[in-house]
Design a protein around this motif. Sequence first.
Motif, PDB file in Angstrom:
ATOM      1  N   SER A 152     -21.951 -49.340  25.575  1.00  0.00           N
ATOM      2  CA  SER A 152     -22.148 -47.934  25.907  1.00  0.00           C
ATOM      3  C   SER A 152     -22.288 -47.084  24.636  1.00  0.00           C
ATOM      4  O   SER A 152     -23.147 -46.200  24.565  1.00  0.00           O
ATOM      5  CB  SER A 152     -20.982 -47.430  26.753  1.00  0.00           C
ATOM      6  OG  SER A 152     -21.136 -46.074  27.053  1.00  0.00           O
ATOM      7  N   CYS A 153     -21.447 -47.360  23.635  1.00  0.00           N
ATOM      8  CA  CYS A 153     -21.548 -46.655  22.344  1.00  0.00           C
ATOM      9  C   CYS A 153     -22.915 -46.900  21.722  1.00  0.00           C
ATOM     10  O   CYS A 153     -23.559 -45.983  21.213  1.00  0.00           O
ATOM     11  CB  CYS A 153     -20.482 -47.150  21.376  1.00  0.00           C
ATOM     12  SG  CYS A 153     -18.790 -46.758  21.809  1.00  0.00           S
ATOM     13  N   GLU A 154     -23.334 -48.149  21.745  1.00  0.00           N
ATOM     14  CA  GLU A 154     -24.623 -48.529  21.168  1.00  0.00           C
ATOM     15  C   GLU A 154     -25.766 -47.769  21.844  1.00  0.00           C
ATOM     16  O   GLU A 154     -26.647 -47.226  21.179  1.00  0.00           O
ATOM     17  CB  GLU A 154     -24.811 -50.034  21.308  1.00  0.00           C
ATOM     18  CG  GLU A 154     -26.104 -50.546  20.740  1.00  0.00           C
ATOM     19  CD  GLU A 154     -26.281 -52.036  20.963  1.00  0.00           C
ATOM     20  OE1 GLU A 154     -26.928 -52.670  20.118  1.00  0.00           O
ATOM     21  OE2 GLU A 154     -25.796 -52.571  21.985  1.00  0.00           O
ATOM     22  N   GLN A 155     -25.730 -47.700  23.169  1.00  0.00           N
ATOM     23  CA  GLN A 155     -26.783 -47.009  23.912  1.00  0.00           C
ATOM     24  C   GLN A 155     -26.759 -45.507  23.651  1.00  0.00           C
ATOM     25  O   GLN A 155     -27.809 -44.870  23.523  1.00  0.00           O
ATOM     26  CB  GLN A 155     -26.643 -47.295  25.404  1.00  0.00           C
ATOM     27  CG  GLN A 155     -26.950 -48.727  25.751  1.00  0.00           C
ATOM     28  CD  GLN A 155     -26.594 -49.081  27.187  1.00  0.00           C
ATOM     29  OE1 GLN A 155     -25.895 -48.329  27.874  1.00  0.00           O
ATOM     30  NE2 GLN A 155     -27.054 -50.241  27.640  1.00  0.00           N
ATOM     31  N   ARG A 156     -25.564 -44.943  23.551  1.00  0.00           N
ATOM     32  CA  ARG A 156     -25.428 -43.507  23.289  1.00  0.00           C
ATOM     33  C   ARG A 156     -26.023 -43.161  21.914  1.00  0.00           C
ATOM     34  O   ARG A 156     -26.749 -42.178  21.767  1.00  0.00           O
ATOM     35  CB  ARG A 156     -23.957 -43.112  23.377  1.00  0.00           C
ATOM     36  CG  ARG A 156     -23.727 -41.646  23.468  1.00  0.00           C
ATOM     37  CD  ARG A 156     -22.290 -41.259  23.839  1.00  0.00           C
ATOM     38  NE  ARG A 156     -21.275 -41.996  23.111  1.00  0.00           N
ATOM     39  CZ  ARG A 156     -20.448 -42.895  23.657  1.00  0.00           C
ATOM     40  NH1 ARG A 156     -20.539 -43.190  24.937  1.00  0.00           N
ATOM     41  NH2 ARG A 156     -19.538 -43.503  22.920  1.00  0.00           N
ATOM     42  N   VAL A 157     -25.739 -43.980  20.909  1.00  0.00           N
ATOM     43  CA  VAL A 157     -26.284 -43.757  19.567  1.00  0.00           C
ATOM     44  C   VAL A 157     -27.808 -43.890  19.586  1.00  0.00           C
ATOM     45  O   VAL A 157     -28.518 -43.041  19.040  1.00  0.00           O
ATOM     46  CB  VAL A 157     -25.653 -44.734  18.552  1.00  0.00           C
ATOM     47  CG1 VAL A 157     -26.426 -44.737  17.236  1.00  0.00           C
ATOM     48  CG2 VAL A 157     -24.191 -44.386  18.321  1.00  0.00           C
ATOM     49  N   ALA A 158     -28.315 -44.925  20.237  1.00  0.00           N
ATOM     50  CA  ALA A 158     -29.767 -45.134  20.302  1.00  0.00           C
ATOM     51  C   ALA A 158     -30.459 -43.957  20.984  1.00  0.00           C
ATOM     52  O   ALA A 158     -31.498 -43.481  20.509  1.00  0.00           O
ATOM     53  CB  ALA A 158     -30.081 -46.434  21.032  1.00  0.00           C
ATOM     54  N   ARG A 159     -29.895 -43.466  22.070  1.00  0.00           N
ATOM     55  CA  ARG A 159     -30.497 -42.318  22.772  1.00  0.00           C
ATOM     56  C   ARG A 159     -30.487 -41.063  21.908  1.00  0.00           C
ATOM     57  O   ARG A 159     -31.466 -40.316  21.865  1.00  0.00           O
ATOM     58  CB  ARG A 159     -29.763 -42.053  24.095  1.00  0.00           C
ATOM     59  CG  ARG A 159     -30.202 -42.917  25.235  1.00  0.00           C
ATOM     60  CD  ARG A 159     -29.701 -42.390  26.571  1.00  0.00           C
ATOM     61  NE  ARG A 159     -28.254 -42.188  26.601  1.00  0.00           N
ATOM     62  CZ  ARG A 159     -27.367 -43.095  26.979  1.00  0.00           C
ATOM     63  NH1 ARG A 159     -27.757 -44.284  27.371  1.00  0.00           N
ATOM     64  NH2 ARG A 159     -26.078 -42.803  26.984  1.00  0.00           N
ATOM     65  N   ALA A 160     -29.370 -40.820  21.231  1.00  0.00           N
ATOM     66  CA  ALA A 160     -29.254 -39.611  20.402  1.00  0.00           C
ATOM     67  C   ALA A 160     -30.268 -39.613  19.264  1.00  0.00           C
ATOM     68  O   ALA A 160     -30.919 -38.602  19.003  1.00  0.00           O
ATOM     69  CB  ALA A 160     -27.832 -39.501  19.844  1.00  0.00           C
ATOM     70  N   VAL A 161     -30.419 -40.752  18.607  1.00  0.00           N
ATOM     71  CA  VAL A 161     -31.359 -40.837  17.493  1.00  0.00           C
ATOM     72  C   VAL A 161     -32.797 -40.799  18.003  1.00  0.00           C
ATOM     73  O   VAL A 161     -33.651 -40.105  17.445  1.00  0.00           O
ATOM     74  CB  VAL A 161     -31.088 -42.094  16.634  1.00  0.00           C
ATOM     75  CG1 VAL A 161     -32.146 -42.262  15.567  1.00  0.00           C
ATOM     76  CG2 VAL A 161     -29.696 -42.014  16.009  1.00  0.00           C
ATOM     77  N   SER A 162     -33.070 -41.507  19.083  1.00  0.00           N
ATOM     78  CA  SER A 162     -34.425 -41.542  19.650  1.00  0.00           C
ATOM     79  C   SER A 162     -34.898 -40.169  20.109  1.00  0.00           C
ATOM     80  O   SER A 162     -36.099 -39.894  20.104  1.00  0.00           O
ATOM     81  CB  SER A 162     -34.476 -42.496  20.845  1.00  0.00           C
ATOM     82  OG  SER A 162     -34.267 -43.806  20.436  1.00  0.00           O
ATOM     83  N   ALA A 163     -33.970 -39.309  20.485  1.00  0.00           N
ATOM     84  CA  ALA A 163     -34.325 -37.981  20.999  1.00  0.00           C
ATOM     85  C   ALA A 163     -34.800 -37.022  19.912  1.00  0.00           C
ATOM     86  O   ALA A 163     -35.392 -35.985  20.222  1.00  0.00           O
ATOM     87  CB  ALA A 163     -33.126 -37.376  21.731  1.00  0.00           C
ATOM     88  N   LEU A 164     -34.579 -37.360  18.654  1.00  0.00           N
ATOM     89  CA  LEU A 164     -34.981 -36.473  17.565  1.00  0.00           C
ATOM     90  C   LEU A 164     -36.495 -36.515  17.355  1.00  0.00           C
ATOM     91  O   LEU A 164     -37.088 -37.592  17.331  1.00  0.00           O
ATOM     92  CB  LEU A 164     -34.293 -36.888  16.260  1.00  0.00           C
ATOM     93  CG  LEU A 164     -32.778 -36.791  16.216  1.00  0.00           C
ATOM     94  CD1 LEU A 164     -32.262 -37.407  14.928  1.00  0.00           C
ATOM     95  CD2 LEU A 164     -32.337 -35.348  16.348  1.00  0.00           C
ATOM     96  N   ASP A 165     -37.091 -35.324  17.181  1.00  0.00           N
ATOM     97  CA  ASP A 165     -38.503 -35.262  16.828  1.00  0.00           C
ATOM     98  C   ASP A 165     -38.687 -35.904  15.465  1.00  0.00           C
ATOM     99  O   ASP A 165     -37.910 -35.649  14.546  1.00  0.00           O
ATOM    100  CB  ASP A 165     -38.989 -33.810  16.758  1.00  0.00           C
ATOM    101  CG  ASP A 165     -39.107 -33.160  18.126  1.00  0.00           C
ATOM    102  OD1 ASP A 165     -39.278 -33.894  19.121  1.00  0.00           O
ATOM    103  OD2 ASP A 165     -39.018 -31.926  18.192  1.00  0.00           O
TER     104      ASP A 165
END
Length: 70
Positions: free
Chosen positions: A14-27
């Motif tokens: 879950s931590c891994e997915q949360r980090v991936a989503r947060a970084v991926s969301a950046l323009d």
Amino acid sequence: MTNIELSADMHCRSCEQRVARAVSALDGVHAVETDLKRQRVAVQFDDQVLTESDLRTAVEDAGSHGVLDG
């Protein structure tokens, strides 16, 4: 295009997915790969749009301590 790898304090999937989503969301982010076992986040990004500090902040905002390597 710039590639960096961060150490990230991720304890579970879950931590891994949360980090991936947060970084991926950046323009300006083109690719993100996380590795839970190695506690790493590899990011390919446009350095004209984002800074390494922006990426670290996104990792930290997702609840993980992020440290730039290299």
